[in-house]
Design an enzyme around this catalytic site. Sequence first.
Site, PDB file in Angstrom:
ATOM      1  N   ASN A  85       1.571   3.795  11.351  1.00  0.00           N
ATOM      2  CA  ASN A  85       0.881   4.276  12.550  1.00  0.00           C
ATOM      3  C   ASN A  85       1.269   3.410  13.737  1.00  0.00           C
ATOM      4  OD1 ASN A  85      -1.090   2.389  10.854  1.00  0.00           O
ATOM      5  ND2 ASN A  85      -1.512   2.038  13.035  1.00  0.00           N
ATOM      6  N   HIS A 101      -2.792   0.498  -4.674  1.00  0.00           N
ATOM      7  CA  HIS A 101      -2.266  -0.698  -5.327  1.00  0.00           C
ATOM      8  C   HIS A 101      -2.542  -0.590  -6.830  1.00  0.00           C
ATOM      9  CE1 HIS A 101      -1.483  -3.165  -1.659  1.00  0.00           C
ATOM     10  NE2 HIS A 101      -2.351  -2.307  -1.160  1.00  0.00           N
ATOM     11  N   TYR A 141      -9.170  -9.999   2.523  1.00  0.00           N
ATOM     12  CA  TYR A 141     -10.385  -9.299   2.938  1.00  0.00           C
ATOM     13  C   TYR A 141     -11.227  -8.795   1.767  1.00  0.00           C
ATOM     14  CZ  TYR A 141      -7.528  -5.025   2.404  1.00  0.00           C
ATOM     15  OH  TYR A 141      -6.701  -4.033   1.923  1.00  0.00           O
ATOM     16  N   GLU A 142     -10.682  -8.871   0.561  1.00  0.00           N
ATOM     17  CA  GLU A 142     -11.456  -8.486  -0.614  1.00  0.00           C
ATOM     18  C   GLU A 142     -12.351  -9.616  -1.116  1.00  0.00           C
ATOM     19  OE1 GLU A 142      -9.173  -5.690  -3.403  1.00  0.00           O
ATOM     20  OE2 GLU A 142      -7.571  -6.745  -2.350  1.00  0.00           O
ATOM     21  N   ALA A 168       2.491  -2.024   4.239  1.00  0.00           N
ATOM     22  CA  ALA A 168       2.241  -0.963   5.208  1.00  0.00           C
ATOM     23  C   ALA A 168       1.664  -1.617   6.454  1.00  0.00           C
ATOM     24  CB  ALA A 168       1.259   0.059   4.639  1.00  0.00           C
ATOM     25  N   MET A 225      -2.360  -6.814   7.213  1.00  0.00           N
ATOM     26  CA  MET A 225      -3.393  -7.647   6.598  1.00  0.00           C
ATOM     27  C   MET A 225      -2.917  -8.319   5.309  1.00  0.00           C
ATOM     28  SD  MET A 225      -6.512  -4.899   7.044  1.00  0.00           S
ATOM     29  CE  MET A 225      -6.760  -4.054   8.614  1.00  0.00           C
ATOM     30  N   SER A 226      -1.614  -8.590   5.216  1.00  0.00           N
ATOM     31  CA  SER A 226      -1.081  -9.170   3.980  1.00  0.00           C
ATOM     32  C   SER A 226       0.191  -9.946   4.277  1.00  0.00           C
ATOM     33  CB  SER A 226      -0.796  -8.053   2.961  1.00  0.00           C
ATOM     34  OG  SER A 226       0.290  -7.241   3.397  1.00  0.00           O
ATOM     35  N   HIS A 232      -7.681   4.141   6.208  1.00  0.00           N
ATOM     36  CA  HIS A 232      -6.818   3.761   5.097  1.00  0.00           C
ATOM     37  C   HIS A 232      -6.154   4.998   4.498  1.00  0.00           C
ATOM     38  CE1 HIS A 232      -5.153   1.174   2.078  1.00  0.00           C
ATOM     39  NE2 HIS A 232      -5.703   1.866   1.099  1.00  0.00           N
ATOM     40  N   SER A 240       0.813  -1.220   0.000  1.00  0.00           N
ATOM     41  CA  SER A 240       0.000   0.000   0.000  1.00  0.00           C
ATOM     42  C   SER A 240       0.846   1.270   0.000  1.00  0.00           C
ATOM     43  CB  SER A 240      -0.913   0.023   1.233  1.00  0.00           C
ATOM     44  OG  SER A 240      -1.863  -1.004   1.184  1.00  0.00           O
ATOM     45  N   HIS A 263      -5.938  -8.906  -1.579  1.00  0.00           N
ATOM     46  CA  HIS A 263      -5.992  -9.235  -0.163  1.00  0.00           C
ATOM     47  C   HIS A 263      -7.115 -10.218   0.137  1.00  0.00           C
ATOM     48  CE1 HIS A 263      -4.213  -5.194  -0.525  1.00  0.00           C
ATOM     49  NE2 HIS A 263      -3.508  -5.500   0.542  1.00  0.00           N
TER      50      HIS A 263
END
Length: 269
Positions: free
Chosen positions: A231, A57, A81-82, A109, A207-208, A243, A26, A79
Site C-alpha cells: 500500500n 504467517h 507488537y505481539e 510486507a 513492523m519487522s 491487515h 506476511s 513480532h
Amino acid sequence: MTAVDVIREAAGDGFVAPRLGLVLGSGLGGLADAVQDATAIPYKDLPGFPVGSVAGHAGRLVLGTLEGTPVVVLQGRAHLYEGIPVSDLAVPVRTVRALGAESIVLTNAAGSLNPEAGPGSLMALTDHINLMGANPLTGPNDDALGPRFVPLGDAYDLELRAGLRAAAEGEDVELHEGVYLAVSGPSFETPAEIRAFKTLGADAVGMSTVPEVIVARHCGLRVAAVSAITNLAEGMGTEKLSHEHTLQNAAVAAEKLQRVLRRFVEAQA
C-alpha cells in the site's frame, strides 16, 4: 535440546547444512512449498522459538533444497507488537547461522512512502531507520555469538543486493531500492508520522525485519532484504489500511517475489 538439535534430529541422515536462510513475511510464505527434500518443523516444536499468531504467517521452519541450493526457510515470523520480548526475536536468526548458513534474505510486507513504488511492487532495502524503541542485543552480550558493539554501516550486503537486481532483471521485474523504517506497531501510522518519516529519509515503513538484520550482522550473517509493497502509506492514497488489505496486496507482489528469489537462490548454488 536446542532448536538446532531438534532440526538435525528431524532431518536425520539427510541433513545438509544450509548455505542460505530465507525469512518469509506476511502473505509471502508460499515459496516454502517449493523446497525439495523438505524437513518441516512448527516453531512450537523448536526450543526458544517465538510463536506468532498473525494471519499470513505459517510459523514453521523448512529445511531442504531450493533451485539446487541448500536452504533453511523461516515461513513467517513473530513480532514485537505481539508482546514477544525483543531478545526472543533473535533465536530464529541465530539458529539459521548455527545450522551453517552464511547469508540470509529477509522479506516483509511494507507500506511505501515513494509514489513510484506502488502496491504490488518490490523494494530492495539499502538501509534502515529503527524507530521500534527496541534492540535485540540489549542486555548481556555473548561474545561467542558476536561483538558487544555491532557496526551497521554495511548491514545490507552490496553483493547480495546486486544478485537480487540481476535476478529481477532476469525475470523482467522492476526492483525499487530504498530505506526501510521500522516501527513497533500494531497500529498503522498517522499521516503526520508518515510526513515525518519522509523527512527522515524513509522509502518504506513496516513492523519487522530490523531486529533480524541487527541479530544477523551480530552473528556474522550477510544480509539482503526485500519489501513487498502492499500500500501507499497513510495520507498518500485513498484506500483504508487494514491487515486484510495488506495480505491481499502481498499476494500480488508474492508471485513476482517468488520468481526473483528462486532465480537469486539458483545463482547461489
